[in-house]
Design a protein around this motif. Sequence first.
Motif, short mmCIF file in Angstrom:
data_model
loop_
_atom_site.label_atom_id
_atom_site.label_comp_id
_atom_site.label_asym_id
_atom_site.label_seq_id
_atom_site.Cartn_x
_atom_site.Cartn_y
_atom_site.Cartn_z
N SER A 132 0.41 -1.31 -0.19
CA SER A 132 0.01 0.25 0.00
C SER A 132 0.61 1.43 -0.15
CB SER A 132 -0.70 0.15 1.59
OG SER A 132 -1.42 1.49 1.10
N ASP A 133 0.98 1.93 -1.27
CA ASP A 133 1.89 3.32 -0.97
C ASP A 133 1.12 4.32 -0.65
OD1 ASP A 133 3.66 2.02 -3.08
OD2 ASP A 133 2.46 2.33 -4.76
N LYS A 145 -8.81 -1.86 1.32
CA LYS A 145 -9.29 -2.13 -0.22
C LYS A 145 -7.99 -2.05 -0.67
CE LYS A 145 -13.05 1.11 1.29
NZ LYS A 145 -13.64 2.45 0.51
N SER A 146 -6.84 -2.81 -0.38
CA SER A 146 -5.22 -2.17 -1.20
C SER A 146 -5.67 -4.10 -1.96
CB SER A 146 -4.27 -2.07 0.04
OG SER A 146 -4.22 -2.99 1.13
N TYR A 147 -3.84 -3.56 -2.20
CA TYR A 147 -3.44 -5.00 -2.98
C TYR A 147 -2.44 -5.78 -2.03
CZ TYR A 147 -5.08 -3.75 -7.28
OH TYR A 147 -5.98 -2.72 -8.87
N CYS A 148 -3.15 -5.70 -0.41
CA CYS A 148 -2.23 -6.46 0.39
C CYS A 148 -2.37 -7.73 1.01
CB CYS A 148 -2.17 -6.16 2.00
SG CYS A 148 -0.95 -3.97 1.52
N ALA A 149 -3.93 -8.13 0.44
CA ALA A 149 -4.51 -9.22 1.51
C ALA A 149 -3.50 -10.35 1.22
CB ALA A 149 -5.59 -9.29 0.52
N ALA A 161 0.87 -3.10 9.58
CA ALA A 161 1.58 -1.99 9.72
C ALA A 161 3.20 -2.38 9.27
CB ALA A 161 1.63 -0.33 10.82
N PRO A 162 3.72 -2.24 8.27
CA PRO A 162 3.39 -2.30 6.75
C PRO A 162 3.00 -3.64 6.78
CG PRO A 162 5.67 -3.00 6.89
CD PRO A 162 5.52 -2.07 8.16
N CYS A 163 1.59 -3.14 5.55
CA CYS A 163 1.22 -4.65 5.53
C CYS A 163 1.15 -5.21 4.19
CB CYS A 163 -0.13 -4.22 5.08
SG CYS A 163 -0.92 -3.26 3.37
N GLY A 164 1.12 -6.11 3.84
CA GLY A 164 1.31 -6.90 2.34
C GLY A 164 2.77 -7.80 1.94
N ALA A 165 2.76 -8.60 1.63
CA ALA A 165 3.94 -9.84 1.31
C ALA A 165 5.15 -9.29 1.05
CB ALA A 165 3.59 -10.82 0.23
N ILE A 166 5.16 -8.43 0.38
CA ILE A 166 7.07 -7.52 0.61
C ILE A 166 7.33 -7.36 1.23
CG2 ILE A 166 7.97 -6.23 -0.76
CD1 ILE A 166 6.11 -5.49 -2.67
N ALA A 167 6.29 -7.10 2.78
CA ALA A 167 6.92 -6.24 3.78
C ALA A 167 7.11 -7.50 4.97
CB ALA A 167 6.01 -5.09 4.34
N ASN A 168 6.23 -7.89 4.80
CA ASN A 168 6.22 -9.59 5.58
C ASN A 168 7.58 -9.90 5.22
OD1 ASN A 168 5.13 -11.05 7.28
ND2 ASN A 168 4.87 -12.88 6.33
N SER A 169 7.80 -10.25 3.94
CA SER A 169 9.27 -11.07 3.45
C SER A 169 10.05 -10.49 3.69
CB SER A 169 8.52 -11.80 2.28
OG SER A 169 9.16 -10.32 0.90
N MET A 170 10.10 -8.90 4.50
CA MET A 170 11.60 -8.85 4.22
C MET A 170 12.87 -9.06 5.05
SD MET A 170 12.35 -5.11 6.65
CE MET A 170 13.63 -4.25 7.11
#
Length: 350
Positions: A132-133, A145-149, A161-170
Amino acid sequence: MKNKASSPPQGGEARPSRCPDNSAFKQQKLPAWKPQLTIATVLSSFFLTGMFCLLVGVCLILSANSVREIQIDYSDRCSDCSKLRENSSNWNKECHCSVDFTLKEDILGDVFMYYGLQNFFQNHRRYVISRSDAQLLGRNVNIQKSYCAPFTTYRNGTPMAPCGAIANSMFNDTIDLFYNLNSSVIQVPLLKTGNSWWTDKNVKFRNPKSYNLSSAFAGTARPPYWQKPAYLLDEEDERNTGYVNDDFIIWMRVSAFATFRNLYRRVSRIRQFADGLPAGNYTFHISYNFPVSKFKGRKHVILSTVVWSGGSNPFLGIAYLVCGTAATLTGFVITAIHLKLRKKKTYFQK
């Protein structure tokens, strides 16, 4: 019988003409440069382009070969930690390992430390858009409503916070470098700020506005694979924590290939390391957190210098050499065809 289609319109009025105006622009009569492609201009273009590309290619390859680099794979050297991380229930258990290596020659100049991942695909469409930019700009938005699911909220409804697969896999391994000088061990000073792009640090990422950062992230929770919340990413420097943390920003710029490297630290040129890294024995102390065995990946630590053309990647130089060779060969082929046709023309004229 008269043709009704050819009869003039009623009232004697003529139809408006659809022809363009009789101007130089609409009649395409403006003065223009019309080059005459002669054999001399065509051949000179090919040969000059080929020579230019070959020269640039040679310079780029020589520059890339002058880069000093050492790459160390610690996937197997930390096998105990790797087995521990295979079980996701051990995510909160610490595991440390050490990797010894030797520099046979000095690495002079600015030295950069990278971490490298192999067989980690960041170019999947669902993965690339899973962010979520607006949230990363510090705005209070509805991440549903973002694509973070599915990395949006926990079961109790607390947003991530932050949401999304990119942040989760840091990438969250911690790597320290030590210099073994005689009987003493000296920690190499590493810079953890100033490694990200200026536009990312100052334009694309912002922390939520509040009187302190912990209250700004109140009502949110860390991603599932994180060991601490975003506002504690750097507890020593408040200008390098939260969404503006350099490690986080660099990770959020995804790679197009499955094998890639990201800048992790820079060697601070002070004391014994004013000129770079001296030759000798070194040790990496690694806090092993990032699992790679499940996707058959590998992890590396790279120490490298940079030159005016970048790092030790010869691809651009090879591309210039290929283009230069192709242009030069095309020039020779056209020359041969021209000479052959000219001889035939002279023969038939006789």
